[in-house]
Design a protein around this motif. Structure first.
Motif, PDB file in Angstrom:
ATOM      1  N   GLY A 622       0.824  -1.206   0.000  1.00  0.00           N
ATOM      2  CA  GLY A 622       0.000   0.000   0.000  1.00  0.00           C
ATOM      3  C   GLY A 622       0.849   1.243   0.000  1.00  0.00           C
ATOM      4  N   GLY A 623       1.810   1.321  -0.888  1.00  0.00           N
ATOM      5  CA  GLY A 623       2.674   2.485  -0.949  1.00  0.00           C
ATOM      6  C   GLY A 623       3.827   2.422   0.027  1.00  0.00           C
ATOM      7  N   ILE A 624       4.259   1.239   0.386  1.00  0.00           N
ATOM      8  CA  ILE A 624       5.357   1.121   1.336  1.00  0.00           C
ATOM      9  C   ILE A 624       6.677   1.097   0.584  1.00  0.00           C
ATOM     10  CG2 ILE A 624       3.923  -0.126   2.989  1.00  0.00           C
ATOM     11  CD1 ILE A 624       5.268  -2.694   2.057  1.00  0.00           C
ATOM     12  N   GLY A 625       7.764   1.271   1.308  1.00  0.00           N
ATOM     13  CA  GLY A 625       9.097   1.212   0.736  1.00  0.00           C
ATOM     14  C   GLY A 625      10.091   0.789   1.792  1.00  0.00           C
ATOM     15  N   LYS A 626      11.351   0.880   1.425  1.00  0.00           N
ATOM     16  CA  LYS A 626      12.386   0.478   2.359  1.00  0.00           C
ATOM     17  C   LYS A 626      12.345   1.347   3.611  1.00  0.00           C
ATOM     18  CE  LYS A 626      17.373  -0.156   2.789  1.00  0.00           C
ATOM     19  NZ  LYS A 626      18.697  -0.063   2.125  1.00  0.00           N
ATOM     20  N   GLY A 627      12.434   0.709   4.775  1.00  0.00           N
ATOM     21  CA  GLY A 627      12.383   1.418   6.043  1.00  0.00           C
ATOM     22  C   GLY A 627      10.994   1.583   6.611  1.00  0.00           C
ATOM     23  N   ALA A 628       9.970   1.245   5.857  1.00  0.00           N
ATOM     24  CA  ALA A 628       8.597   1.381   6.346  1.00  0.00           C
ATOM     25  C   ALA A 628       8.321   0.336   7.430  1.00  0.00           C
ATOM     26  CB  ALA A 628       7.614   1.232   5.203  1.00  0.00           C
ATOM     27  N   THR A 629       7.387   0.672   8.331  1.00  0.00           N
ATOM     28  CA  THR A 629       6.975  -0.226   9.416  1.00  0.00           C
ATOM     29  C   THR A 629       5.503  -0.534   9.271  1.00  0.00           C
ATOM     30  OG1 THR A 629       8.645   0.672  10.921  1.00  0.00           O
ATOM     31  CG2 THR A 629       6.793  -0.520  11.901  1.00  0.00           C
ATOM     32  N   ILE A 630       5.172  -1.812   9.166  1.00  0.00           N
ATOM     33  CA  ILE A 630       3.785  -2.254   9.023  1.00  0.00           C
ATOM     34  C   ILE A 630       3.361  -2.853  10.351  1.00  0.00           C
ATOM     35  CG2 ILE A 630       2.242  -3.884   7.899  1.00  0.00           C
ATOM     36  CD1 ILE A 630       5.405  -2.694   6.173  1.00  0.00           C
ATOM     37  N   GLY A 631       2.287  -2.317  10.906  1.00  0.00           N
ATOM     38  CA  GLY A 631       1.735  -2.824  12.154  1.00  0.00           C
ATOM     39  C   GLY A 631       0.473  -3.620  11.905  1.00  0.00           C
ATOM     40  N   VAL A 632       0.316  -4.709  12.661  1.00  0.00           N
ATOM     41  CA  VAL A 632      -0.873  -5.563  12.542  1.00  0.00           C
ATOM     42  C   VAL A 632      -1.496  -5.667  13.927  1.00  0.00           C
ATOM     43  CG1 VAL A 632      -1.771  -7.812  11.866  1.00  0.00           C
ATOM     44  CG2 VAL A 632       0.235  -6.864  10.694  1.00  0.00           C
ATOM     45  N   LEU A 633      -2.773  -5.282  14.048  1.00  0.00           N
ATOM     46  CA  LEU A 633      -3.492  -5.322  15.314  1.00  0.00           C
ATOM     47  C   LEU A 633      -4.657  -6.290  15.173  1.00  0.00           C
ATOM     48  CD1 LEU A 633      -4.267  -2.303  17.596  1.00  0.00           C
ATOM     49  CD2 LEU A 633      -5.917  -4.144  17.341  1.00  0.00           C
ATOM     50  N   LEU A 634      -4.654  -7.333  15.993  1.00  0.00           N
ATOM     51  CA  LEU A 634      -5.682  -8.368  15.957  1.00  0.00           C
ATOM     52  C   LEU A 634      -6.411  -8.363  17.290  1.00  0.00           C
ATOM     53  CD1 LEU A 634      -7.022 -10.824  14.588  1.00  0.00           C
ATOM     54  CD2 LEU A 634      -5.142 -12.231  15.485  1.00  0.00           C
ATOM     55  N   ASP A 635      -7.705  -8.036  17.249  1.00  0.00           N
ATOM     56  CA  ASP A 635      -8.520  -7.920  18.466  1.00  0.00           C
ATOM     57  C   ASP A 635      -9.613  -8.982  18.415  1.00  0.00           C
ATOM     58  OD1 ASP A 635      -9.996  -7.287  20.660  1.00  0.00           O
ATOM     59  OD2 ASP A 635     -10.323  -5.180  20.132  1.00  0.00           O
ATOM     60  N   PHE A 636      -9.441 -10.051  19.217  1.00  0.00           N
ATOM     61  CA  PHE A 636     -10.438 -11.119  19.235  1.00  0.00           C
ATOM     62  C   PHE A 636     -11.666 -10.747  20.052  1.00  0.00           C
ATOM     63  CE2 PHE A 636      -6.811 -13.720  17.926  1.00  0.00           C
ATOM     64  CZ  PHE A 636      -7.399 -14.527  16.958  1.00  0.00           C
ATOM     65  N   SER A 637     -11.521  -9.738  20.933  1.00  0.00           N
ATOM     66  CA  SER A 637     -12.695  -9.346  21.715  1.00  0.00           C
ATOM     67  C   SER A 637     -13.791  -8.784  20.824  1.00  0.00           C
ATOM     68  CB  SER A 637     -12.293  -8.315  22.781  1.00  0.00           C
ATOM     69  OG  SER A 637     -11.801  -7.132  22.164  1.00  0.00           O
ATOM     70  N   ARG A 638     -13.385  -8.201  19.657  1.00  0.00           N
ATOM     71  CA  ARG A 638     -14.370  -7.696  18.693  1.00  0.00           C
ATOM     72  C   ARG A 638     -14.263  -8.388  17.342  1.00  0.00           C
ATOM     73  NH1 ARG A 638     -13.788  -1.328  18.719  1.00  0.00           N
ATOM     74  NH2 ARG A 638     -11.580  -1.869  18.802  1.00  0.00           N
ATOM     75  N   GLY A 639     -13.273  -9.290  17.205  1.00  0.00           N
ATOM     76  CA  GLY A 639     -13.135 -10.045  15.966  1.00  0.00           C
ATOM     77  C   GLY A 639     -12.732  -9.200  14.788  1.00  0.00           C
ATOM     78  N   ILE A 640     -11.794  -8.239  14.981  1.00  0.00           N
ATOM     79  CA  ILE A 640     -11.410  -7.333  13.903  1.00  0.00           C
ATOM     80  C   ILE A 640      -9.898  -7.398  13.681  1.00  0.00           C
ATOM     81  CG2 ILE A 640     -13.334  -5.782  14.349  1.00  0.00           C
ATOM     82  CD1 ILE A 640     -11.366  -3.897  15.741  1.00  0.00           C
ATOM     83  N   LEU A 641      -9.473  -6.969  12.474  1.00  0.00           N
ATOM     84  CA  LEU A 641      -8.068  -6.891  12.095  1.00  0.00           C
ATOM     85  C   LEU A 641      -7.807  -5.507  11.512  1.00  0.00           C
ATOM     86  CD1 LEU A 641      -5.357  -8.456  11.780  1.00  0.00           C
ATOM     87  CD2 LEU A 641      -6.116  -9.044   9.461  1.00  0.00           C
ATOM     88  N   ILE A 642      -6.795  -4.814  12.042  1.00  0.00           N
ATOM     89  CA  ILE A 642      -6.465  -3.444  11.634  1.00  0.00           C
ATOM     90  C   ILE A 642      -4.996  -3.408  11.219  1.00  0.00           C
ATOM     91  CG2 ILE A 642      -6.290  -1.039  12.382  1.00  0.00           C
ATOM     92  CD1 ILE A 642      -8.508  -1.588  14.376  1.00  0.00           C
ATOM     93  N   PHE A 643      -4.693  -2.651  10.163  1.00  0.00           N
ATOM     94  CA  PHE A 643      -3.317  -2.491   9.694  1.00  0.00           C
ATOM     95  C   PHE A 643      -2.855  -1.053   9.899  1.00  0.00           C
ATOM     96  CE2 PHE A 643      -4.964  -6.045   7.170  1.00  0.00           C
ATOM     97  CZ  PHE A 643      -3.990  -7.002   7.411  1.00  0.00           C
ATOM     98  N   LEU A 644      -1.562  -0.908  10.186  1.00  0.00           N
ATOM     99  CA  LEU A 644      -0.955   0.407  10.349  1.00  0.00           C
ATOM    100  C   LEU A 644       0.319   0.449   9.514  1.00  0.00           C
ATOM    101  CD1 LEU A 644      -2.151  -0.514  13.370  1.00  0.00           C
ATOM    102  CD2 LEU A 644      -1.291   1.744  13.992  1.00  0.00           C
ATOM    103  N   ILE A 645       0.603   1.648   8.968  1.00  0.00           N
ATOM    104  CA  ILE A 645       1.865   1.890   8.269  1.00  0.00           C
ATOM    105  C   ILE A 645       2.495   3.113   8.889  1.00  0.00           C
ATOM    106  CG2 ILE A 645       2.978   2.461   6.085  1.00  0.00           C
ATOM    107  CD1 ILE A 645       0.845   0.946   4.621  1.00  0.00           C
ATOM    108  N   ASN A 646       3.695   2.908   9.451  1.00  0.00           N
ATOM    109  CA  ASN A 646       4.411   3.993  10.121  1.00  0.00           C
ATOM    110  C   ASN A 646       3.528   4.653  11.176  1.00  0.00           C
ATOM    111  OD1 ASN A 646       6.681   3.520   8.514  1.00  0.00           O
ATOM    112  ND2 ASN A 646       5.937   4.937   6.927  1.00  0.00           N
ATOM    113  N   ASP A 647       2.887   3.802  12.008  1.00  0.00           N
ATOM    114  CA  ASP A 647       2.076   4.215  13.163  1.00  0.00           C
ATOM    115  C   ASP A 647       0.783   4.913  12.766  1.00  0.00           C
ATOM    116  OD1 ASP A 647       3.989   3.177  14.890  1.00  0.00           O
ATOM    117  OD2 ASP A 647       5.071   5.082  15.029  1.00  0.00           O
ATOM    118  N   GLU A 648       0.387   4.861  11.520  1.00  0.00           N
ATOM    119  CA  GLU A 648      -0.879   5.469  11.113  1.00  0.00           C
ATOM    120  C   GLU A 648      -1.804   4.372  10.592  1.00  0.00           C
ATOM    121  OE1 GLU A 648      -0.370   8.581   8.322  1.00  0.00           O
ATOM    122  OE2 GLU A 648       0.872   9.838   9.662  1.00  0.00           O
TER     123      GLU A 648
END
Length: 698
Positions: A622-648
């Motif tokens: 999704g527009g990432i490059g070298k040095g980028a940080t991809i965050g993955v947040l998995l919340d089973f209490s609500r059954g959702i998956l959220i992605f972050l790139i460089n803390d956004e």
């Protein structure tokens, strides 16, 4: 107070301490007994540098003095010493603890010197004298002051006096070796209680002893009680009272010691303050010792109750054993009667057959004999015509009768032997093998808490059988609940006493228990142990489940690929409960490799891009490059998956209605390299709550 009596007795003479002195090893000994066990050493073996006394010797100094000892700690008696300086002042030759005082090897002094002189009138200690502690066998060479260099234990002397005064029973003779008899007199000059036999043997009323005054024991006790208490003075300066305490040497000192002696540069404190401090320390130490003594008393009560229970159970068990053996004997007797009945039946059958054959043969033989006699008489007749008229019939009868005695007629129909053989071998073997078998179920195992632990989402449990349990154990059953206060389930069955359970839920509380079993059944459960798994997940990439083209490094935290096609790699921990967050940084990014980040089932395809099948949920480039940080947040209490790139956060919630077990996953080709970061806290922007209709997090 009777238990204290052994603490108040000298290890040499075995009697109560009289004028006790303190040796550098902290043990006590009577002053007179110390003179008894002195050993005079040759001048060549006693250099001036090795001379020392009890005064001013600290615990640390004594370690050096012990190295200069003329006698090693292996010396267990005094018989090997060259000789004693002074004669024994008591007839007792052996103390209760086995320390034997041998007679002196020097010539005997005049008879009047056998008396116990008054303190201060003892002859001087010869030079080069050595004393060895009768308890720890540490040796020390005395200086010119001799025994006066050792401090006197006034406290112990006072305790002995109070103890003797508190004894309500009759005073005992101090010279009886085995069982002391009741004292009848006391010598005021010798200060010794005597029974009649010991008085006649050791204190005869003649010679110088005739001038001694003998009083009743009760009067002697009163005179002892009325004797004035001596004031503790310094062993270095006999005219000075002890008023300070040297902290470094751990001993009381006087003011002159501080001005002239070696204690001048040492730290000193007021004697009264240190007295109170050490009393408090001793009281505090006694509290712990008192607790141990209380536990020991309770333990002794438990052991005595066990003795009673063992006796009762022994009687009951013996009665049960006798009843079981009697039942076996009764069963054997019944079987014996049955076997004897069979033998009697066989016996009667054989007799009947033989008797019937005898009867039959007897009748047949009588008929045959009659026919033979008749034929002989017919042969005697001289009437030919009459003979020929009956001869044919007689010949036929004779031949027929002879035929009746044919084959088998003269053979017994029954043997005299009994064909019954008692097969007692298996029974005898069973009797020899008759033994006690374990019919009880095992006791409840004991969980070894010091070895039980949790790491990440794994739990290790260790247990053992009770120390005194002798019941055989065939195996163990370990049970855990579901981490949500649910029912227990078996997770291990086997003979090991330690087990690690993997794949548990993160941030969950599990209850565990274990029980043992054998051929008799299953025993009781152990105590329930509650274990908490890690709140934050620490994991790496899993080389076992990764595609063969995947390359792992940096302790399986960095991943790359040697193929131009997309290959999948997953984490080594599975998630099914809680909130989890991890990040991945792009170390290398060439020619738009289009990696995919997300989660997957265990059976996801490994040779296609992540998310191409229904076993994975992922975010592609999704527009990432070298040095980028991809965050993955998995919340089973609500059954959702959220992605972050460089803390956004990247758009609204990526996936919803997630249930089941998922693994962190990643797909990449040879143009990209990724490093995994785990054990991270939940991002600050995210707070568990409801999701608005547009899919964003509230």
């Amino acid at each position: 107070m009777d238990e204290m009596e052994e603490e108040l007795k000298c290890p040499v003479c075995g009697s109560f301490f009289r004028e006790p002195i303190i040796l550098p090893c902290s043990h006590n000994i009577c002053l007179a007994c110390a003179r008894n066990i002195l050993v005079q050493t040759p001048d060549a073996e006693s250099p001036q540098s090795s001379r020392a006394s009890g005064s001013g010797v600290s615990d640390y100094d004594y370690l050096d003095l012990d190295k200069m000892s003329l006698y090693s700690e292996a010396d267990s008696g005094y018989g090997s010493y060259g000789g004693f300086v002074s004669a024994p002042t008591t007839p007792c030759q052996k103390s209760p603890n086995g320390v034997r005082v041998f007679p002196p090897s020097v010539p005997q002094p005049p008879p009047q010197q056998h008396l116990l002189p008054q303190p201060g009138s003892l002859p001087p200690i010869p030079r080069n004298s050595c004393i060895t502690c009768p308890q720890c066998h540490r040796s020390l060479i005395l200086d010119d002051r001799g025994l006066r260099g050792f401090p006197k234990n006034r406290v112990l002397e006072g305790v002995v006096d109070r103890y003797q005064q508190s004894k309500a029973a009759a005073l005992k003779c101090q010279l009886c070796e085995k069982s002391p008899k009741e004292a009848t007199v006391m010598c005021e000059q010798c200060d010794v209680f005597y029974c009649d036999p010991c008085r006649l043997r050791c204190h005869p009323p003649r010679g110088p002893l005739a001038k001694h005054r003998l009083v009743p024991p009760a009067q002697g006790r009163i005179s002892r009680r009325a004797s004035p208490r001596k004031i503790s003075t310094c062993t270095e300066h006999e005219l000075e009272n002890l008023s300070m305490y040297c902290v470094q040497c751990k001993m009381p000192v006087c003011y002159q010691c501080l001005e002239e002696g070696k204690h001048g540069t040492h730290e000193v404190k007021a004697l009264g303050a240190m007295w109170k401090l050490h009393k408090g320390q001793l009281s505090q130490a006694l509290n712990g010792l008192s607790d141990r003594a209380t536990e020991a008393k309770e333990f002794l009560v438990q052991l005595r109750n066990m003795v009673q229970h063992i006796q009762e159970n022994g009687v009951e068990f013996e009665a049960c054993l006798v009843a079981q053996c009697d039942a076996l004997i009764d069963a054997l007797n019944r079987r014996k009667a049955q076997l004897l009945a069979r033998v009697n039946k066989e016996h009667e059958h054989k007799l009947k057959v033989v008797r019937d054959q005898i009867s039959h043969c007897t009748v047949k033989l009588r008929q045959t004999t009659g026919l033979m006699e008749y034929c002989l008489e017919v042969i005697k007749e001289n009437d030919p015509s009459g003979f020929l008229q009956i001869s044919d019939a007689l010949i036929r009868r004779v031949l027929m009768t002879e035929g009746q005695w044919g084959k088998g007629t003269l053979t017994p129909r029954m043997t005299s032997d009994f064909d019954l053989t008692l097969d007692s071998g298996p029974l005898l073997q069973t009797i020899h093998q008759l033994d006690f078998v374990q019919m009880k179920v095992p006791a409840a195992p004991i969980l070894q808490l010091e070895e039980c632990c949790t790491q990440n989402n794994s739990a290790t449990l260790s247990w053992k059988q009770p120390p005194l349990s002798t019941i055989a154990v065939d195996g163990y059953i370990l049970e855990l609940d579901d981490g949500n206060m649910g029912p227990f389930r078996e997770v291990y069955v086997g003979t090991e006493t330690i087990c690690t359970v993997d794949g548990l839920h993160f941030n969950s509380t599990y209850k565990s228990r274990v029980k043992a079993f054998n051929a008799s059944g299953v025993g009781q459960y152990s105590k329930t142990l509650i274990m908490q798994t890690s709140e934050i997940a620490w994991f790496t990439f899993d080389p076992a489940s990764a595609h063969p083209d995947i390359i792992l490094s940096n302790d399986n935290l960095t991943v790359s690929c040697n193929s131009y096609d997309d290959r999948v790699v997953m984490g080594n921990s599975a998630f099914s409960r809680g909130i989890h967050y991890w990040e991945m940084t792009i170390d290398r990014y060439d020619n738009h490799p289009d990696p995919a980040f997300g989660i997957a089932r265990a059976d996801v395809l490994k040779d296609v891009m992540l998310g191409k099948d229904d076993k994975a949920w992922a975010m592609t480039d999704g527009g990432i490059g070298k040095g980028a940080t991809i965050g993955v947040l998995l919340d089973f209490s609500r059954g959702i998956l959220i992605f972050l790139i460089n803390d956004e956060q990247q758009g609204p919630v990526a996936f919803e209605s997630l249930e089941g077990v998922y693994y962190p996953a990643l797909s990449l080709n040879r143009n990209v390299q990724v490093t995994l970061h785990t054990g991270l806290p939940i991002p600050d922007f995210y707070t568990p709550g409801e999701v608005d209709p547009n899919g964003s997090v509230c």
